[in-house]
Each structure stands twice: as C-alpha cells, then as structure tokens.
Design a protein around this motif. Sequence first.
Motif, PDB file in Angstrom:
ATOM      1  N   LYS A   1       1.060   0.812  17.953  1.00 52.61           N
ATOM      2  CA  LYS A   1       1.244   1.196  19.351  1.00 52.61           C
ATOM      3  C   LYS A   1      -0.085   1.673  19.959  1.00 52.61           C
ATOM      4  O   LYS A   1      -0.209   2.808  20.434  1.00 52.61           O
ATOM      5  N   THR A   2      -1.072   0.786  19.918  1.00 52.23           N
ATOM      6  CA  THR A   2      -2.410   1.152  20.368  1.00 52.23           C
ATOM      7  C   THR A   2      -2.878   0.255  21.508  1.00 52.23           C
ATOM      8  O   THR A   2      -2.405  -0.883  21.658  1.00 52.23           O
ATOM      9  N   VAL A   3      -3.805   0.774  22.278  1.00 54.78           N
ATOM     10  CA  VAL A   3      -4.513   0.011  23.306  1.00 54.78           C
ATOM     11  C   VAL A   3      -5.992   0.343  23.156  1.00 54.78           C
ATOM     12  O   VAL A   3      -6.385   1.504  23.287  1.00 54.78           O
ATOM     13  N   VAL A   4      -6.811  -0.665  22.852  1.00 58.99           N
ATOM     14  CA  VAL A   4      -8.248  -0.445  22.695  1.00 58.99           C
ATOM     15  C   VAL A   4      -9.003  -1.518  23.456  1.00 58.99           C
ATOM     16  O   VAL A   4      -8.499  -2.636  23.664  1.00 58.99           O
ATOM     17  N   ASP A   5     -10.239  -1.187  23.872  1.00 58.24           N
ATOM     18  CA  ASP A   5     -11.073  -2.186  24.526  1.00 58.24           C
ATOM     19  C   ASP A   5     -11.920  -2.914  23.494  1.00 58.24           C
ATOM     20  O   ASP A   5     -11.776  -2.708  22.284  1.00 58.24           O
ATOM     21  N   SER A   6     -12.831  -3.770  23.968  1.00 55.53           N
ATOM     22  CA  SER A   6     -13.626  -4.595  23.060  1.00 55.53           C
ATOM     23  C   SER A   6     -14.553  -3.770  22.180  1.00 55.53           C
ATOM     24  O   SER A   6     -15.001  -4.240  21.133  1.00 55.53           O
ATOM     25  N   ALA A   7     -14.842  -2.524  22.583  1.00 55.84           N
ATOM     26  CA  ALA A   7     -15.688  -1.642  21.782  1.00 55.84           C
ATOM     27  C   ALA A   7     -14.869  -0.784  20.820  1.00 55.84           C
ATOM     28  O   ALA A   7     -15.428   0.034  20.082  1.00 55.84           O
ATOM     29  N   GLY A   8     -13.546  -0.936  20.845  1.00 48.53           N
ATOM     30  CA  GLY A   8     -12.678  -0.149  19.983  1.00 48.53           C
ATOM     31  C   GLY A   8     -12.318   1.209  20.553  1.00 48.53           C
ATOM     32  O   GLY A   8     -11.731   2.040  19.856  1.00 48.53           O
TER      33      GLY A   8
ATOM     34  N   ALA B   1       6.341   1.627  23.732  1.00 50.65           N
ATOM     35  CA  ALA B   1       7.177   1.812  22.547  1.00 50.65           C
ATOM     36  C   ALA B   1       8.199   0.699  22.361  1.00 50.65           C
ATOM     37  O   ALA B   1       8.599   0.409  21.232  1.00 50.65           O
ATOM     38  N   THR B   2       8.635   0.055  23.451  1.00 46.97           N
ATOM     39  CA  THR B   2       9.772  -0.854  23.349  1.00 46.97           C
ATOM     40  C   THR B   2       9.483  -2.302  23.743  1.00 46.97           C
ATOM     41  O   THR B   2      10.338  -3.170  23.536  1.00 46.97           O
ATOM     42  N   TRP B   3       8.328  -2.606  24.323  1.00 46.45           N
ATOM     43  CA  TRP B   3       8.037  -3.974  24.772  1.00 46.45           C
ATOM     44  C   TRP B   3       8.068  -4.914  23.562  1.00 46.45           C
ATOM     45  O   TRP B   3       7.356  -4.721  22.593  1.00 46.45           O
ATOM     46  N   HIS B   4       8.895  -5.968  23.638  1.00 47.05           N
ATOM     47  CA  HIS B   4       9.066  -6.868  22.506  1.00 47.05           C
ATOM     48  C   HIS B   4       9.568  -8.225  22.970  1.00 47.05           C
ATOM     49  O   HIS B   4       9.978  -8.399  24.127  1.00 47.05           O
ATOM     50  N   LEU B   5       9.549  -9.187  22.049  1.00 46.26           N
ATOM     51  CA  LEU B   5      10.125 -10.505  22.264  1.00 46.26           C
ATOM     52  C   LEU B   5      11.496 -10.556  21.594  1.00 46.26           C
ATOM     53  O   LEU B   5      11.663 -10.087  20.465  1.00 46.26           O
ATOM     54  N   ASN B   6      12.466 -11.141  22.297  1.00 42.52           N
ATOM     55  CA  ASN B   6      13.817 -11.298  21.774  1.00 42.52           C
ATOM     56  C   ASN B   6      14.037 -12.714  21.264  1.00 42.52           C
ATOM     57  O   ASN B   6      13.364 -13.655  21.710  1.00 42.52           O
TER      58      ASN B   6
ATOM     59  N   ILE C   1      13.853  -9.299  16.507  1.00 41.81           N
ATOM     60  CA  ILE C   1      12.875  -9.011  17.539  1.00 41.81           C
ATOM     61  C   ILE C   1      11.464  -8.898  16.958  1.00 41.81           C
ATOM     62  O   ILE C   1      11.275  -8.553  15.797  1.00 41.81           O
ATOM     63  N   GLU C   2      10.484  -9.214  17.792  1.00 41.53           N
ATOM     64  CA  GLU C   2       9.083  -9.157  17.385  1.00 41.53           C
ATOM     65  C   GLU C   2       8.276  -8.331  18.383  1.00 41.53           C
ATOM     66  O   GLU C   2       8.449  -8.458  19.599  1.00 41.53           O
ATOM     67  N   TYR C   3       7.418  -7.461  17.849  1.00 41.86           N
ATOM     68  CA  TYR C   3       6.515  -6.657  18.664  1.00 41.86           C
ATOM     69  C   TYR C   3       5.122  -7.287  18.564  1.00 41.86           C
ATOM     70  O   TYR C   3       4.445  -7.137  17.541  1.00 41.86           O
ATOM     71  N   PRO C   4       4.693  -8.023  19.575  1.00 41.37           N
ATOM     72  CA  PRO C   4       3.486  -8.833  19.458  1.00 41.37           C
ATOM     73  C   PRO C   4       2.203  -8.043  19.719  1.00 41.37           C
ATOM     74  O   PRO C   4       2.226  -6.841  20.013  1.00 41.37           O
ATOM     75  N   GLU C   5       1.099  -8.755  19.591  1.00 41.93           N
ATOM     76  CA  GLU C   5      -0.212  -8.251  20.000  1.00 41.93           C
ATOM     77  C   GLU C   5      -0.624  -9.029  21.238  1.00 41.93           C
ATOM     78  O   GLU C   5      -0.516 -10.261  21.268  1.00 41.93           O
ATOM     79  N   ILE C   6      -1.067  -8.319  22.265  1.00 44.76           N
ATOM     80  CA  ILE C   6      -1.456  -8.950  23.524  1.00 44.76           C
ATOM     81  C   ILE C   6      -2.912  -8.609  23.810  1.00 44.76           C
ATOM     82  O   ILE C   6      -3.297  -7.439  23.743  1.00 44.76           O
ATOM     83  N   VAL C   7      -3.706  -9.626  24.138  1.00 43.18           N
ATOM     84  CA  VAL C   7      -5.107  -9.429  24.486  1.00 43.18           C
ATOM     85  C   VAL C   7      -5.309  -9.870  25.929  1.00 43.18           C
ATOM     86  O   VAL C   7      -5.030 -11.026  26.278  1.00 43.18           O
ATOM     87  N   ILE C   8      -5.781  -8.952  26.773  1.00 40.24           N
ATOM     88  CA  ILE C   8      -6.070  -9.251  28.172  1.00 40.24           C
ATOM     89  C   ILE C   8      -7.581  -9.261  28.339  1.00 40.24           C
ATOM     90  O   ILE C   8      -8.244  -8.248  28.097  1.00 40.24           O
ATOM     91  N   THR C   9      -8.120 -10.406  28.741  1.00 37.29           N
ATOM     92  CA  THR C   9      -9.561 -10.552  28.919  1.00 37.29           C
ATOM     93  C   THR C   9      -9.906 -10.555  30.399  1.00 37.29           C
ATOM     94  O   THR C   9      -9.291 -11.279  31.194  1.00 37.29           O
ATOM     95  N   GLY C  10     -10.893  -9.736  30.779  1.00 38.67           N
ATOM     96  CA  GLY C  10     -11.315  -9.641  32.169  1.00 38.67           C
ATOM     97  C   GLY C  10     -12.187 -10.809  32.607  1.00 38.67           C
ATOM     98  O   GLY C  10     -12.563 -11.660  31.801  1.00 38.67           O
ATOM     99  N   PRO C  11     -12.441 -10.887  33.919  1.00 38.64           N
ATOM    100  CA  PRO C  11     -12.149  -9.820  34.883  1.00 38.64           C
ATOM    101  C   PRO C  11     -10.716  -9.871  35.404  1.00 38.64           C
ATOM    102  O   PRO C  11     -10.191 -10.924  35.696  1.00 38.64           O
ATOM    103  N   ILE C  12     -10.115  -8.699  35.521  1.00 41.94           N
ATOM    104  CA  ILE C  12      -8.814  -8.560  36.175  1.00 41.94           C
ATOM    105  C   ILE C  12      -8.602  -7.083  36.508  1.00 41.94           C
ATOM    106  O   ILE C  12      -9.026  -6.198  35.769  1.00 41.94           O
ATOM    107  N   THR C  13      -7.949  -6.845  37.643  1.00 40.21           N
ATOM    108  CA  THR C  13      -7.623  -5.491  38.094  1.00 40.21           C
ATOM    109  C   THR C  13      -6.120  -5.384  38.274  1.00 40.21           C
ATOM    110  O   THR C  13      -5.465  -6.347  38.693  1.00 40.21           O
ATOM    111  N   ASP C  14      -5.572  -4.216  37.961  1.00 42.93           N
ATOM    112  CA  ASP C  14      -4.134  -3.956  38.115  1.00 42.93           C
ATOM    113  C   ASP C  14      -3.280  -4.935  37.297  1.00 42.93           C
ATOM    114  O   ASP C  14      -2.223  -5.390  37.748  1.00 42.93           O
TER     115      ASP C  14
END
Length: 292
Positions: A236-243, A257-262, A189-202
Amino acid sequence: MIFGTLEILRSGVALDLTDVENYVVENYEGFGMPPLHRLTERGPLQHGESDRGYRLDPRMIQLVLMLRANDWAEFYSRRQELIEQLNPTLDAALNLRFTQPDGTVRQIDCYCAEGPQFSKRDAFRYAGQRAAVRLVCPDPAWYDPTRQSVRIVGDVGGAGFAFPMAVPWTFGGTVVSSETSINYPGTWIEYPEIVITGPITDARIEHLETGDVLDFDGVTIADGDYYTIDLRFGYKTVVDSAGTNKIADLSSESDLATWHLNPGENNLALSGTGGGTNTAIVIRYYYRYLGV
C-alpha cells in the motif's frame, strides 16, 4: 500421486517433486478452496447473528513425498537436497508451482512451516525415504505467474492523443478524459501495481463498478517523473521515480486500501490535465484463483 508437474522454487531454482525418478508425490492436500471465516455481529436484543461478510485465512498445504535413490550416497544427497530447498533462512517466499497436464500453470507463495523428519520407519534402506512437508501460504490465492501488463501510451497529434485500445483513451489537447475496460479471467480479486508517468496534473483513476478512486488532485507529475502505486496488502505504497514516499499526494477520498480488480469486466475512468508525449499509465497484475 499427482497428475502434472509440481515444483518448489527457491530464488528461481526449481526442484521437481514429480519427476518420478527422484521424487514422487504420494499425497497432497490444501490445493482447493482456502480456509475462511465469516464476519458476524449481534445486537443486544438480537436472536442469532447478522452476517457481515468473510475473510480468507492463510492456506496450509501438506505434501507427502517419496524420495528415491540408487545407493546410500544418493540417498543422503537426496535428503539434503530437499532440506536445502526448504531452508527457512531465506527471507523471500518459496514458490510452489503446479503445471497441469494441459500446460496451465498455477503458483502460490509459501514458507516452510514443518520440514521432513526422515523417520527410520519410513525409510526403505537406500531405495526410498518417505517425507512429509507442511507449507503455509499467507496469501491463500493461487495465481498465474505470467504477469499481465496494460500499457497506455499516446502520440502527439492535432486532435490530441489516441491510445490503441478497444475503447481508446483520448487526450483532447492536453485534457485527459476517457474510459476503458480490463477483462480479468481470474476467480479471485487482484490488487495491482499502477505506474503513472508524467507529465500529468490532477491524475485520477476510478473503478466504475466499485466506486474506488485513486485521486492526485492538485498534484503535478512532471515530465520524466513517475509515481508507482503498489496496492498489494502489506505494501500500500506510493513512491516517485526517486523512491520518495508520495502517499500524502493522494486526496482524502482515495481508496488506497481497497482499490482492486474483480473477476470479469473492470471498467475504469481516467482523467487529468497537462498530458504530453510521454504521458502513460501502466497497470500490472496477475490472474488469481481461489483454488486448483
């Protein structure tokens, strides 16, 4: 002797342990399945135990090397070269990289647990010096060092945003709602890094097989801003573009804690509102393997 190329990388600088002229790997162990232990529990009246799964333990890799030289100056230079490559003062991990005869590359991050002692009985005058090295790998999985990246980007159009993927992500107007699949050929299993770029809500990303979600209910990521979700253990962090720490923006139902790729197919669902021309999601990951 090992067939292929085995290197130790320190800050990106590689020391080839298999060039034959300067180094030969005489013996090695710890490349296969990592150690693991079973998790069990027992009730007060239970005979035997109930198995509750397993956890991998840190991997130990041991190498027996022969250092080769042509004179005494080269003999001591070779010894110093190996000591410096294994120097534990470096905070970052060493990388042990194994390139197989067919070009397949596997790498593992490690630290020096025991360096060469350079016993006199293992020295053959200046011609050779046998040395044992022990490496500890806190994360016991090997990986392909070529990082994979899935980028989802849209273009404005009358029918919304269409993404060039096998199963398109469609932004109908400004509503984001679709599914896609990532084929993951690794064996661990792999625990990836995900980047969400706005604009987006919810914004919400759900793994349809595991049921794990990353949900930013009630949160707007503005145009020009992005959130980076690092799912690796120890992070296990979530940061915005300013850190700035944005972990509190995840809903209580999120599975940081558990989101991963199988291994195999990973079917993902994306939803959100307020999409625009810059809205994008990038998933970065490595192919990981139990052993080589």
